[in-house]
Design a protein around this motif. Structure first.
Motif, PDB file in Angstrom:
ATOM      1  N   GLY A  74     -71.318 -53.097  48.202  1.00 52.07           N
ATOM      2  CA  GLY A  74     -71.493 -54.011  47.082  1.00 52.07           C
ATOM      3  C   GLY A  74     -72.503 -55.112  47.305  1.00 52.07           C
ATOM      4  N   ILE A  75     -73.172 -55.134  48.455  1.00 50.40           N
ATOM      5  CA  ILE A  75     -74.199 -56.154  48.722  1.00 50.40           C
ATOM      6  C   ILE A  75     -75.565 -55.493  48.610  1.00 50.40           C
ATOM      7  CG2 ILE A  75     -75.125 -57.780  50.401  1.00 50.40           C
ATOM      8  CD1 ILE A  75     -72.390 -58.131  51.538  1.00 50.40           C
ATOM      9  N   PRO A  76     -76.419 -55.931  47.694  1.00 53.53           N
ATOM     10  CA  PRO A  76     -77.729 -55.283  47.520  1.00 53.53           C
ATOM     11  C   PRO A  76     -78.591 -55.432  48.763  1.00 53.53           C
ATOM     12  CG  PRO A  76     -77.179 -56.690  45.642  1.00 53.53           C
ATOM     13  CD  PRO A  76     -76.190 -57.001  46.711  1.00 53.53           C
ATOM     14  N   ALA A  77     -79.389 -54.420  49.043  1.00 56.24           N
ATOM     15  CA  ALA A  77     -80.333 -54.493  50.156  1.00 56.24           C
ATOM     16  C   ALA A  77     -81.347 -55.600  49.900  1.00 56.24           C
ATOM     17  CB  ALA A  77     -81.044 -53.153  50.327  1.00 56.24           C
ATOM     18  N   GLY A  78     -81.658 -56.352  50.927  1.00 48.74           N
ATOM     19  CA  GLY A  78     -82.587 -57.467  50.802  1.00 48.74           C
ATOM     20  C   GLY A  78     -81.910 -58.808  50.672  1.00 48.74           C
ATOM     21  N   THR A  79     -80.590 -58.835  50.508  1.00 47.78           N
ATOM     22  CA  THR A  79     -79.868 -60.103  50.433  1.00 47.78           C
ATOM     23  C   THR A  79     -79.893 -60.789  51.798  1.00 47.78           C
ATOM     24  OG1 THR A  79     -78.409 -59.191  48.737  1.00 47.78           O
ATOM     25  CG2 THR A  79     -77.673 -61.188  49.857  1.00 47.78           C
ATOM     26  N   THR A  80     -80.227 -62.067  51.821  1.00 48.39           N
ATOM     27  CA  THR A  80     -80.330 -62.813  53.075  1.00 48.39           C
ATOM     28  C   THR A  80     -79.582 -64.133  52.960  1.00 48.39           C
ATOM     29  OG1 THR A  80     -82.362 -63.947  52.421  1.00 48.39           O
ATOM     30  CG2 THR A  80     -82.598 -61.820  53.543  1.00 48.39           C
ATOM     31  N   SER A  81     -79.278 -64.703  54.096  1.00 53.27           N
ATOM     32  CA  SER A  81     -78.689 -66.041  54.143  1.00 53.27           C
ATOM     33  C   SER A  81     -79.025 -66.662  55.489  1.00 53.27           C
ATOM     34  CB  SER A  81     -77.160 -65.987  53.970  1.00 53.27           C
ATOM     35  OG  SER A  81     -76.547 -65.383  55.092  1.00 53.27           O
ATOM     36  N   THR A  82     -79.110 -67.992  55.520  1.00 52.71           N
ATOM     37  CA  THR A  82     -79.356 -68.743  56.757  1.00 52.71           C
ATOM     38  C   THR A  82     -78.414 -69.935  56.785  1.00 52.71           C
ATOM     39  OG1 THR A  82     -81.115 -70.026  55.698  1.00 52.71           O
ATOM     40  CG2 THR A  82     -81.775 -68.074  56.958  1.00 52.71           C
ATOM     41  N   SER A  83     -78.005 -70.318  57.987  1.00 51.78           N
ATOM     42  CA  SER A  83     -77.160 -71.492  58.156  1.00 51.78           C
ATOM     43  C   SER A  83     -77.330 -71.990  59.586  1.00 51.78           C
ATOM     44  CB  SER A  83     -75.688 -71.159  57.866  1.00 51.78           C
ATOM     45  OG  SER A  83     -75.202 -70.213  58.805  1.00 51.78           O
ATOM     46  N   TRP A  84     -76.733 -73.128  59.850  1.00 55.24           N
ATOM     47  CA  TRP A  84     -76.779 -73.702  61.198  1.00 55.24           C
ATOM     48  C   TRP A  84     -75.542 -74.580  61.389  1.00 55.24           C
ATOM     49  CZ3 TRP A  84     -79.750 -72.668  65.241  1.00 55.24           C
ATOM     50  CH2 TRP A  84     -79.691 -73.519  66.341  1.00 55.24           C
ATOM     51  N   PRO A  85     -74.864 -74.473  62.530  1.00 56.88           N
ATOM     52  CA  PRO A  85     -75.277 -73.814  63.784  1.00 56.88           C
ATOM     53  C   PRO A  85     -74.623 -72.456  64.034  1.00 56.88           C
ATOM     54  CG  PRO A  85     -73.544 -75.376  64.242  1.00 56.88           C
ATOM     55  CD  PRO A  85     -73.760 -75.410  62.758  1.00 56.88           C
ATOM     56  N   SER A  86     -73.794 -71.945  63.122  1.00 58.41           N
ATOM     57  CA  SER A  86     -73.134 -70.666  63.344  1.00 58.41           C
ATOM     58  C   SER A  86     -73.549 -69.687  62.250  1.00 58.41           C
ATOM     59  CB  SER A  86     -71.612 -70.835  63.358  1.00 58.41           C
ATOM     60  OG  SER A  86     -71.159 -71.351  62.122  1.00 58.41           O
ATOM     61  N   LEU A  87     -73.441 -68.378  62.571  1.00 55.39           N
ATOM     62  CA  LEU A  87     -73.864 -67.306  61.663  1.00 55.39           C
ATOM     63  C   LEU A  87     -75.239 -67.653  61.100  1.00 55.39           C
ATOM     64  CD1 LEU A  87     -72.624 -64.625  60.818  1.00 55.39           C
ATOM     65  CD2 LEU A  87     -71.880 -65.702  58.710  1.00 55.39           C
ATOM     66  N   ILE A  88     -76.193 -67.766  62.004  1.00 56.58           N
ATOM     67  CA  ILE A  88     -77.465 -68.403  61.691  1.00 56.58           C
ATOM     68  C   ILE A  88     -78.248 -67.610  60.657  1.00 56.58           C
ATOM     69  CG2 ILE A  88     -79.628 -69.199  62.715  1.00 56.58           C
ATOM     70  CD1 ILE A  88     -78.088 -69.564  65.329  1.00 56.58           C
ATOM     71  N   GLU A  89     -78.226 -66.291  60.754  1.00 56.95           N
ATOM     72  CA  GLU A  89     -79.012 -65.489  59.808  1.00 56.95           C
ATOM     73  C   GLU A  89     -78.313 -64.171  59.538  1.00 56.95           C
ATOM     74  OE1 GLU A  89     -83.398 -63.351  59.371  1.00 56.95           O
ATOM     75  OE2 GLU A  89     -82.858 -64.403  61.205  1.00 56.95           O
ATOM     76  N   THR A  90     -78.307 -63.769  58.294  1.00 50.22           N
ATOM     77  CA  THR A  90     -77.809 -62.444  57.905  1.00 50.22           C
ATOM     78  C   THR A  90     -78.778 -61.827  56.917  1.00 50.22           C
ATOM     79  OG1 THR A  90     -76.500 -63.242  56.024  1.00 50.22           O
ATOM     80  CG2 THR A  90     -75.417 -63.208  58.178  1.00 50.22           C
TER      81      THR A  90
END
Length: 449
Positions: A267-283
């Motif tokens: 259910g998550i489209p290809a190309g979906t991204t996310s960034t955060s800090w300081p944990s789970l920095i990039e998906t």
């Protein structure tokens, strides 16, 4: 033999190819059972796709040497919709990026001595950012984007190294946002194509143990290869596993701490991204799976490797007496396989520590349970219902003695009373009473249970 190349990553494969094209006799030794090094594409059966476990993203505008190799072997790149490695930088970080570009302009990316031009910038990136960035949101974005390039703790890598990356990309923003393409079919398809061209030149499963000054390369299996020269193309963190000639300078290991984890999703489209800090920095998402990057924090082992448990159990035994007649500290000696370890010596008593009651130290048999309340029919049946006969024996239990303090505080007329009959003016319990309920005790209820 002319040259021995150690390591079948992209650098080692290209070196072996070019040396062989120059007419030299070359052998390429690789410790693993595959080529590609830090590029590794593997199937993900749970998601039904192939994923890159190592290097994955590239910038066609900046990584020109890589795109030239891809064109040579007929490989192409793909660009996911609205996705790139590292996330986007907000406008609040614009002034900081401009300052970084000024500092990166002092470095010549192609000069082997590029680091000598700006020794004052050789500080941790955390300290560098503290001096030029006061906005906490902008700082978090820059740390997350820098992690996409460096893959390490911001206190452990130099700002000078990151600025050198900016000089190669042309600007800090380009370094953070231009890695937007992948190799179609997986990044290691390039390594496999070069290895196919080299053929028998590549020898897998040949871990190198030592390299002598005369060019003799010896593997862990004892095989020896004598050559006029050796080209070492392994990651710097692997150099510690090879014995080099004494006095030969070696580079320090890198401080990478990145962890990359693939998870099956739907259910998550290809190309979906996310960034955060300081944990789970990039998906970022591909069809049926999501890759997550994180930073492995904590103390680093002194040798750069994770500790491993001992292969054999160890026991503590006193060391032998020294020549002066004194006994040294305890030492650890491995026990023989299958042998029972010796019983540890009993610790001497501590005069300042109270001992356990004598009742706890004795191992006395309990009285038969059938004499407590007469429920013999119940106790005769075992845990499976089988009948067994218990000895006809009754044990007279001693009557507990109540202290004067207990009688004054609880007002109990008989032993074993849970109720507090005189607590609120009620009459004390008389005669033989049954065990009261625990909730009545806690609530201070009066009367007999």
């Amino acid at each position: 033999m002319d040259v021995v190349v150690v390591g079948a990553g992209l650098a080692g494969l290209v070196a072996a190819r070019e040396l062989r094209a120059a007419g030299l006799d070359v052998v390429l030794l690789e410790a693993r059972d595959r080529v590609g090094g830090r590029t590794w594409t593997a199937p993900f059966p749970a998601a039904g796709v192939r994923v890159d476990l190592g290097a994955e993203w590239l910038s066609p505008e900046s990584h020109t040497a890589l795109t030239t190799e891809l064109t040579r072997y007929g490989l192409t790149t793909t660009q996911p919709p609205a996705a790139h490695h590292g996330g986007e930088i907000s406008a609040a970080a614009g002034p900081v990026l401009d300052r970084m570009d000024v500092d990166a302009g002092r470095l010549d990316f192609d000069d082997p001595g590029w680091h000598r031009a700006a020794g004052d910038l050789d500080v941790s990136f955390a300290a560098y950012l503290d001096a030029i960035c006061s906005d906490p949101d902008a700082r978090a974005q820059l740390l997350a984007s820098a992690f996409a390039l460096m893959g390490a703790d911001e206190t452990e890598y130099s700002a000078l190294h990151l600025l050198h990356e900016f000089a190669g990309f042309g600007s800090a923003r380009a370094a953070f946002e231009n890695e937007s393409h992948r190799v179609a079919g997986g990044t290691d398809t390039l390594a496999k194509a070069i290895a196919a061209e080299l053929g028998d030149t590549v020898a897998l499963g040949q871990a190198v143990a030592s390299i002598a000054a005369d060019g003799t390369v010896t593997t862990t299996t004892g095989a020896s290869h004598s050559a006029r020269a050796a080209v070492v193309a392994v990651p710097v963190n692997c150099l510690a596993g090879i014995a080099f000639p004494a006095g030969m300078p070696l580079p320090d290991p890198h401080v990478g701490r990145a962890a990359k984890i693939w998870t099956r999703v739907s259910g998550i489209p290809a190309g979906t991204t996310s960034t955060s800090w300081p944990s789970l920095i990039e998906t970022y998402a591909v069809d049926g799976a999501v890759a997550a990057f994180d930073l492995r924090r904590g103390p680093r082992p002194a040798n750069g490797k994770q500790p491993r448990p001992a292969s054999k159990p160890a026991t503590r035994t006193p060391s032998s007496a020294s020549s002066s007649g004194t006994t040294g500290p305890p030492t650890r000696t491995p026990s023989a396989p299958g042998a029972r370890p010796p019983r540890p010596a009993r610790r001497p008593p501590d005069p300042g520590r109270p001992s356990r009651p004598a009742l706890l130290r004795r191992r006395r048999p309990l009285p038969p349970l059938d004499g407590l309340d007469g429920r013999r029919d119940h106790l005769r049946r075992g845990h499976r219902g089988a009948s067994r006969r218990l000895p006809e024996r009754r044990t007279r239990l001693p009557r507990p003695r109540l202290t004067r303090t207990y009688r004054e505080e609880h007002g109990a007329g008989v032993s074993g009373a849970w109720g507090d009959g005189a607590a609120d003016g009620g009459e004390p319990c008389r005669g033989r009473q049954r065990t009261g309920r625990l909730d009545a005790v806690r609530s201070g209820a009066s009367g007999c249970a």
